[in-house]
Scaffold this motif. Structure first.
Motif, PDB file in Angstrom:
ATOM      1  N   LEU A  79      -1.814   3.848 -16.191  1.00  0.00           N
ATOM      2  CA  LEU A  79      -3.284   3.755 -16.185  1.00  0.00           C
ATOM      3  C   LEU A  79      -3.825   4.965 -15.646  1.00  0.00           C
ATOM      4  CD1 LEU A  79      -3.110   0.040 -14.898  1.00  0.00           C
ATOM      5  CD2 LEU A  79      -4.257   0.747 -17.063  1.00  0.00           C
ATOM      6  N   LEU A  80      -3.290   5.892 -14.753  1.00  0.00           N
ATOM      7  CA  LEU A  80      -3.733   6.816 -14.338  1.00  0.00           C
ATOM      8  C   LEU A  80      -4.449   8.046 -15.313  1.00  0.00           C
ATOM      9  CD1 LEU A  80      -2.025   7.531 -10.918  1.00  0.00           C
ATOM     10  CD2 LEU A  80      -4.242   6.766 -11.165  1.00  0.00           C
ATOM     11  N   SER A  81      -3.598   7.869 -16.525  1.00  0.00           N
ATOM     12  CA  SER A  81      -4.301   8.773 -17.668  1.00  0.00           C
ATOM     13  C   SER A  81      -5.472   8.366 -18.221  1.00  0.00           C
ATOM     14  CB  SER A  81      -3.077   8.632 -18.772  1.00  0.00           C
ATOM     15  OG  SER A  81      -2.979   7.247 -19.256  1.00  0.00           O
ATOM     16  N   ASP A  82      -6.097   7.167 -17.852  1.00  0.00           N
ATOM     17  CA  ASP A  82      -7.419   6.643 -18.406  1.00  0.00           C
ATOM     18  C   ASP A  82      -8.331   7.230 -17.284  1.00  0.00           C
ATOM     19  OD1 ASP A  82      -9.871   5.456 -18.718  1.00  0.00           O
ATOM     20  OD2 ASP A  82      -8.699   3.572 -19.139  1.00  0.00           O
ATOM     21  N   PRO A  83      -9.363   8.153 -17.930  1.00  0.00           N
ATOM     22  CA  PRO A  83     -10.334   8.846 -16.878  1.00  0.00           C
ATOM     23  C   PRO A  83     -11.059   7.770 -16.108  1.00  0.00           C
ATOM     24  CG  PRO A  83     -10.216   9.799 -19.007  1.00  0.00           C
ATOM     25  CD  PRO A  83      -9.550   8.812 -19.045  1.00  0.00           C
ATOM     26  N   ASP A  84     -11.366   6.704 -16.747  1.00  0.00           N
ATOM     27  CA  ASP A  84     -12.271   5.839 -16.283  1.00  0.00           C
ATOM     28  C   ASP A  84     -11.553   5.191 -14.955  1.00  0.00           C
ATOM     29  OD1 ASP A  84     -14.597   5.957 -17.835  1.00  0.00           O
ATOM     30  OD2 ASP A  84     -13.699   4.414 -19.001  1.00  0.00           O
ATOM     31  N   PHE A  85     -10.250   4.903 -14.911  1.00  0.00           N
ATOM     32  CA  PHE A  85      -9.274   4.393 -13.921  1.00  0.00           C
ATOM     33  C   PHE A  85      -8.949   5.482 -12.768  1.00  0.00           C
ATOM     34  CE2 PHE A  85      -5.081   3.079 -11.920  1.00  0.00           C
ATOM     35  CZ  PHE A  85      -5.645   1.764 -11.477  1.00  0.00           C
ATOM     36  N   ARG A  86      -8.789   6.767 -13.318  1.00  0.00           N
ATOM     37  CA  ARG A  86      -8.437   7.843 -12.554  1.00  0.00           C
ATOM     38  C   ARG A  86      -9.610   8.506 -11.542  1.00  0.00           C
ATOM     39  NH1 ARG A  86      -3.810  10.948 -12.555  1.00  0.00           N
ATOM     40  NH2 ARG A  86      -4.022  13.006 -11.478  1.00  0.00           N
ATOM     41  N   HIS A  87     -10.782   8.598 -12.275  1.00  0.00           N
ATOM     42  CA  HIS A  87     -11.824   9.317 -11.634  1.00  0.00           C
ATOM     43  C   HIS A  87     -12.899   8.263 -11.157  1.00  0.00           C
ATOM     44  CE1 HIS A  87      -9.476  12.751 -12.397  1.00  0.00           C
ATOM     45  NE2 HIS A  87      -9.692  12.705 -13.566  1.00  0.00           N
ATOM     46  N   GLY A  88     -12.939   7.389 -11.850  1.00  0.00           N
ATOM     47  CA  GLY A  88     -14.235   6.377 -11.935  1.00  0.00           C
ATOM     48  C   GLY A  88     -14.395   5.345 -11.017  1.00  0.00           C
ATOM     49  N   ILE A  89     -13.460   5.175 -10.247  1.00  0.00           N
ATOM     50  CA  ILE A  89     -13.155   4.032  -9.228  1.00  0.00           C
ATOM     51  C   ILE A  89     -12.440   4.526  -8.027  1.00  0.00           C
ATOM     52  CG2 ILE A  89     -13.511   2.145 -11.114  1.00  0.00           C
ATOM     53  CD1 ILE A  89     -10.663   1.790 -10.640  1.00  0.00           C
ATOM     54  N   ALA A  90     -12.418   3.686  -7.144  1.00  0.00           N
ATOM     55  CA  ALA A  90     -11.328   3.681  -5.961  1.00  0.00           C
ATOM     56  C   ALA A  90     -10.177   2.645  -6.272  1.00  0.00           C
ATOM     57  CB  ALA A  90     -11.995   3.350  -4.391  1.00  0.00           C
ATOM     58  N   ARG A  91      -9.056   3.170  -5.907  1.00  0.00           N
ATOM     59  CA  ARG A  91      -8.094   2.227  -6.452  1.00  0.00           C
ATOM     60  C   ARG A  91      -7.145   1.955  -5.247  1.00  0.00           C
ATOM     61  NH1 ARG A  91      -8.055   7.105  -8.929  1.00  0.00           N
ATOM     62  NH2 ARG A  91      -6.284   7.751  -7.698  1.00  0.00           N
ATOM     63  N   ASP A  92      -6.315   0.958  -5.080  1.00  0.00           N
ATOM     64  CA  ASP A  92      -5.398   0.574  -4.217  1.00  0.00           C
ATOM     65  C   ASP A  92      -4.236  -0.284  -4.905  1.00  0.00           C
ATOM     66  OD1 ASP A  92      -4.437   0.585  -1.548  1.00  0.00           O
ATOM     67  OD2 ASP A  92      -5.239  -1.524  -1.473  1.00  0.00           O
ATOM     68  N   LEU A  93      -2.846   0.245  -4.481  1.00  0.00           N
ATOM     69  CA  LEU A  93      -1.856  -0.265  -4.780  1.00  0.00           C
ATOM     70  C   LEU A  93      -0.891  -0.641  -3.657  1.00  0.00           C
ATOM     71  CD1 LEU A  93       0.424  -1.275  -7.065  1.00  0.00           C
ATOM     72  CD2 LEU A  93       1.171   1.258  -6.842  1.00  0.00           C
ATOM     73  N   GLN A  94      -0.668  -2.017  -3.682  1.00  0.00           N
ATOM     74  CA  GLN A  94       0.204  -2.785  -2.558  1.00  0.00           C
ATOM     75  C   GLN A  94       1.372  -3.258  -3.176  1.00  0.00           C
ATOM     76  OE1 GLN A  94      -0.091  -1.993   0.748  1.00  0.00           O
ATOM     77  NE2 GLN A  94      -2.146  -0.624   0.610  1.00  0.00           N
ATOM     78  N   THR A  95       2.499  -2.983  -2.923  1.00  0.00           N
ATOM     79  CA  THR A  95       3.568  -3.632  -3.450  1.00  0.00           C
ATOM     80  C   THR A  95       4.605  -4.359  -2.369  1.00  0.00           C
ATOM     81  OG1 THR A  95       5.170  -1.811  -3.540  1.00  0.00           O
ATOM     82  CG2 THR A  95       3.821  -2.318  -5.507  1.00  0.00           C
ATOM     83  N   CYS A  96       5.103  -5.185  -2.660  1.00  0.00           N
ATOM     84  CA  CYS A  96       6.003  -6.153  -1.737  1.00  0.00           C
ATOM     85  C   CYS A  96       6.969  -5.219  -1.314  1.00  0.00           C
ATOM     86  CB  CYS A  96       6.483  -7.444  -2.393  1.00  0.00           C
ATOM     87  SG  CYS A  96       7.408  -8.368  -1.399  1.00  0.00           S
ATOM     88  N   SER A  97       7.591  -5.268  -0.010  1.00  0.00           N
ATOM     89  CA  SER A  97       8.654  -4.637   0.582  1.00  0.00           C
ATOM     90  C   SER A  97       9.910  -5.054   0.236  1.00  0.00           C
ATOM     91  CB  SER A  97       8.299  -4.588   2.236  1.00  0.00           C
ATOM     92  OG  SER A  97       8.367  -6.092   2.612  1.00  0.00           O
ATOM     93  N   GLU A  98       9.947  -6.357  -0.297  1.00  0.00           N
ATOM     94  CA  GLU A  98      11.098  -6.985  -1.108  1.00  0.00           C
ATOM     95  C   GLU A  98      11.109  -6.688  -2.537  1.00  0.00           C
ATOM     96  OE1 GLU A  98      12.140 -11.034   0.343  1.00  0.00           O
ATOM     97  OE2 GLU A  98      10.493 -10.673   1.923  1.00  0.00           O
ATOM     98  N   SER A  99      12.428  -6.718  -3.047  1.00  0.00           N
ATOM     99  CA  SER A  99      12.412  -6.691  -4.473  1.00  0.00           C
ATOM    100  C   SER A  99      12.046  -7.821  -5.119  1.00  0.00           C
ATOM    101  CB  SER A  99      13.918  -6.317  -4.849  1.00  0.00           C
ATOM    102  OG  SER A  99      14.789  -7.112  -4.532  1.00  0.00           O
ATOM    103  N   LEU A 100      11.377  -7.911  -6.366  1.00  0.00           N
ATOM    104  CA  LEU A 100      11.013  -8.942  -7.209  1.00  0.00           C
ATOM    105  C   LEU A 100      11.733  -9.186  -8.155  1.00  0.00           C
ATOM    106  CD1 LEU A 100       7.221  -8.686  -6.238  1.00  0.00           C
ATOM    107  CD2 LEU A 100       8.774 -10.031  -4.983  1.00  0.00           C
ATOM    108  N   PRO A 101      13.283  -9.552  -8.370  1.00  0.00           N
ATOM    109  CA  PRO A 101      13.933  -9.464  -9.698  1.00  0.00           C
ATOM    110  C   PRO A 101      13.017 -10.777 -10.497  1.00  0.00           C
ATOM    111  CG  PRO A 101      15.233 -10.469  -7.896  1.00  0.00           C
ATOM    112  CD  PRO A 101      13.724  -9.904  -7.303  1.00  0.00           C
TER     113      PRO A 101
END
Length: 245
Positions: A84-106
């Motif tokens: 999604l970072l290849s989309d200019p609106d997503f990369r530059h137009g907004i603030a972003r945050d990604l929080q993934t679980c510390s455990e694996s999610l099979p």
């Protein structure tokens, strides 16, 4: 919803039309009759189109016989985030945050379908953030009670309370139809969330939406952890869901 409305109003409409016998109301009667017939044709066409889409989705899974792949949901979300970072609106137009679980999610999934759902939800968030101050999208993952989940949240326009019960209905949209938009605002067909819901339920999962007008929207997708055997095809696990009720 359109079909239900037409069925509910049919007796009243037919009564009005049949009562319009004098000359002063002839033109109105003819016009109302035309509108009634047009509404019935549109509703019939919409149902046929939806049946075709559902049939095509089922046939695609049956023909491809795609094997479910066991993978960490964290990995899929991280990969799609990078894409999604290849989309200019997503990369530059907004603030972003990604929080993934510390455990694996099979999870056992068709990765392309879950990726499509995630992308659709993020695109909807970007549409809702258009013109908003300090726009932000948050992606997160976690697990609870045998399910892995991912969530897409935004601080966009939100959805009116009266619309929440209909948001996954086919052909229902809060966006203007193509050709009726103003100032380049995003348009919608009302099929995106319906298709997302169908895909997730085919994986024996669920999708929930929480939204407050002028505050934002969060959509959470739950997928079962290790629900079926690694080499089982998705078509064998499709559940019967009639979303047209």
């Amino acid at each position: 919803a359109g079909c239900q409305f037409i069925e509910m109003e049919k007796p009243q409409i037919e009564s009005i039309i049949s009562s319009m016998k004098d000359r002063k109301t002839t033109a109105l009667s003819q016009r109302l009759g035309y509108v009634w017939k047009s509404a019935v044709m549109i509703d019939k066409g919409s149902k046929q189109l939806l049946e075709m889409i559902d049939s095509m989705m089922a046939k695609s899974r049956s023909d491809q016989q795609q094997n479910l792949s066991e993978m960490d949901l964290n990995v899929l979300v991280e990969q799609e985030y990078e894409f999604l970072l290849s989309d200019p609106d997503f990369r530059h137009g907004i603030a972003r945050d990604l929080q993934t679980c510390s455990e694996s999610l099979p999870v056992n999934i068709v990765p392309a379908e879950i990726a499509q759902v995630l992308q659709n939800l993020v695109r909807n968030s970007l549409d809702a953030l258009r013109g908003r101050p300090q726009p932000k999208v948050e992606l997160s993952t976690g697990k609870e009670e045998g399910y892995a989940w991912f969530k897409v949240s935004d601080n966009g326009t939100g959805i009116p309370q009266d619309y929440l019960d209909r948001i996954f209905e086919p052909f229902f949209t809060t966006k203007p139809a193509s050709g009726k938009e103003r100032n380049g605002e995003p348009t919608g067909t009302g099929l995106g969330l319906h298709i997302c819901k169908s895909m997730i339920e085919a994986h024996q999962g669920s999708i929930q939406l929480d939204s407050k007008l002028n505050e934002g929207t969060s959509i959470t997708v739950h997928l079962p952890l290790h629900s079926f055997n690694r080499n089982t095809t998705l078509s064998e696990h499709l559940i019967s869901v009639d979303t047209r009720e």
